[in-house]
Motif scaffolding. Structure first.
Motif, PDB file in Angstrom:
ATOM      1  N   UNK A   1       0.813  -1.222   0.000  1.00  0.00           N
ATOM      2  CA  UNK A   1       0.000   0.000   0.000  1.00  0.00           C
ATOM      3  C   UNK A   1       0.853   1.281   0.000  1.00  0.00           C
ATOM      4  N   UNK A   2       1.741   1.415   0.974  1.00  0.00           N
ATOM      5  CA  UNK A   2       2.460   2.691   1.116  1.00  0.00           C
ATOM      6  C   UNK A   2       3.388   2.952  -0.075  1.00  0.00           C
TER       7      UNK A   2
ATOM      8  N   UNK B   1      -7.791  -3.415   0.372  1.00  0.00           N
ATOM      9  CA  UNK B   1      -8.934  -2.505   0.468  1.00  0.00           C
ATOM     10  C   UNK B   1      -8.430  -1.053   0.462  1.00  0.00           C
ATOM     11  N   UNK B   2      -7.312  -0.806   1.148  1.00  0.00           N
ATOM     12  CA  UNK B   2      -6.731   0.541   1.172  1.00  0.00           C
ATOM     13  C   UNK B   2      -6.275   0.972  -0.211  1.00  0.00           C
ATOM     14  N   UNK B   3      -5.673   0.038  -0.947  1.00  0.00           N
ATOM     15  CA  UNK B   3      -5.189   0.355  -2.295  1.00  0.00           C
ATOM     16  C   UNK B   3      -6.357   0.743  -3.211  1.00  0.00           C
ATOM     17  N   UNK B   4      -7.498   0.104  -3.015  1.00  0.00           N
ATOM     18  CA  UNK B   4      -8.670   0.468  -3.821  1.00  0.00           C
ATOM     19  C   UNK B   4      -9.166   1.870  -3.440  1.00  0.00           C
ATOM     20  N   UNK B   5      -9.138   2.181  -2.160  1.00  0.00           N
ATOM     21  CA  UNK B   5      -9.513   3.536  -1.732  1.00  0.00           C
ATOM     22  C   UNK B   5      -8.585   4.577  -2.325  1.00  0.00           C
ATOM     23  N   UNK B   6      -7.293   4.278  -2.328  1.00  0.00           N
ATOM     24  CA  UNK B   6      -6.299   5.181  -2.928  1.00  0.00           C
ATOM     25  C   UNK B   6      -6.574   5.348  -4.423  1.00  0.00           C
TER      26      UNK B   6
END
Ligand code: NAD
Length: 258
Positions: free
Chosen positions: A113-114, A158-163
């Motif tokens: 993610x980061x 899920x975070x990557x999709x939000x990004x």
């Protein structure tokens, strides 16, 4: 002049499949992985000779702060401004939440993610200036649904999709699209490694992991292939795909249709 693509984590599996498809479509490609350049030289020259495009390689452990900037700078100095960024580097660890090691949580969030956040942040100004760009995040069906024992991975995806959705909205009027490809199971080294761990976590055999855990939710009962994902990535770079942005694109044999 050929456009330039950077594919993170492209020494094996899905990243390599996407890098090869982009070379075949005429892109100059920066390969990237965590291992030393001498190991990757054979790969680099094979792709360059097969497709007649410029192919470079840069090793960088993207779990470490600051390394993404070096990767972006190396790509731009060796091949030119980045037109297509594919955030693909990823790792996995399978364990029940109460035993989930803190260091694995931190590493998975950092790599999956980061590192994508840092890469996107660095390439967007140039893409906006040139009024064209394609950002493709290799997420997962696990960006859309969860599975037990994958707390960090499911959270990161899920975070990557939000990004993906957020960036898509920010760059939409600048000729830049940002999408997430969401594969189901693909038989790559990442998946091969998790078969014994999943067998242990669930107390079942390795054959049962493939049949009853991995392929059970995929309605086709088949693994997705890296060539299929490469084909979709190339399509996303075409004009026909210029109105596809902020999308989660499942390639999962029907898994998330359930
Ligand atoms: P893989 O293990 O074959 O390849 C992973 C790549 O990431 C390698 O090139 C490796 O060098 C690189 N990488 C790993 N850690 C790194 C680090 N710290 N620094 C730099 N590079 C690093 O895995 P794969 O299955 O091809 O997975 C690629 C992506 O696809 C991952 O983001 C993964 O989550 C996603 N994905 C895989 C599947 C699947 O079933 N294989 C399904 C959905 C999503």
């Amino acid at each position: 002049m050929a456009k330039t693509a950077l594919v993170t984590g492209s020494t094996s599996g899905i990243g390599l499949g996407i890098a090869e498809a982009l070379c075949a479509a005429g892109y100059d490609v920066m390969l990237h992985g965590s291992r030393p350049a001498r190991d990757a030289e054979e790969l680099r020259s094979r792709l360059s000779n097969a497709h007649g495009t410029r192919v470079a390689y840069h090793a960088a452990d993207v779990s470490r702060a600051g390394t993404v900037a070096g990767l972006i700078a190396a790509t731009e100095s060796e091949l030119g401004p980045i037109d297509v960024l594919v955030n693909n580097a990823g790792i996995q660890h399978v364990a029940p939440i109460e035993d989930f090691p803190d260091d694995k949580w931190n590493a998975i969030l950092a790599v999956n993610l980061t590192s994508a956040f840092h890469a996107i942040k660095l390439v967007v100004p140039g893409m906006k200036q040139r009024k064209w760009g394609r950002i493709i995040n290799v997420a997962s069906a696990h960006a859309l649904v969860a599975s037990p024992f994958k707390a960090a991975y499911v959270t990161a995806k899920h975070g990557l999709l939000g990004l993906t959705k957020t960036v898509a909205l920010e760059v939409a009027e600048h000729g830049v699209t940002c999408n997430a490809i969401c594969p189901g199971y693909v038989l790559t080294p990442l998946v091969q490694k998790q078969i014994p761990d999943t067998a242990r976590s669930r107390g079942i055999s390795e054959d049962a992991v493939v049949r009853d855990v991995m392929l059970a939710p995929q309605a086709t009962k088949q693994f997705v292939t890296v060539e299929q994902l490469g084909g979709l990535a190339v399509f996303l770079t075409t004009n026909a795909a210029s109105q596809i942005t902020g999308a989660a694109l499942p390639v999962d044999g029907g898994w998330t249709a359930h």
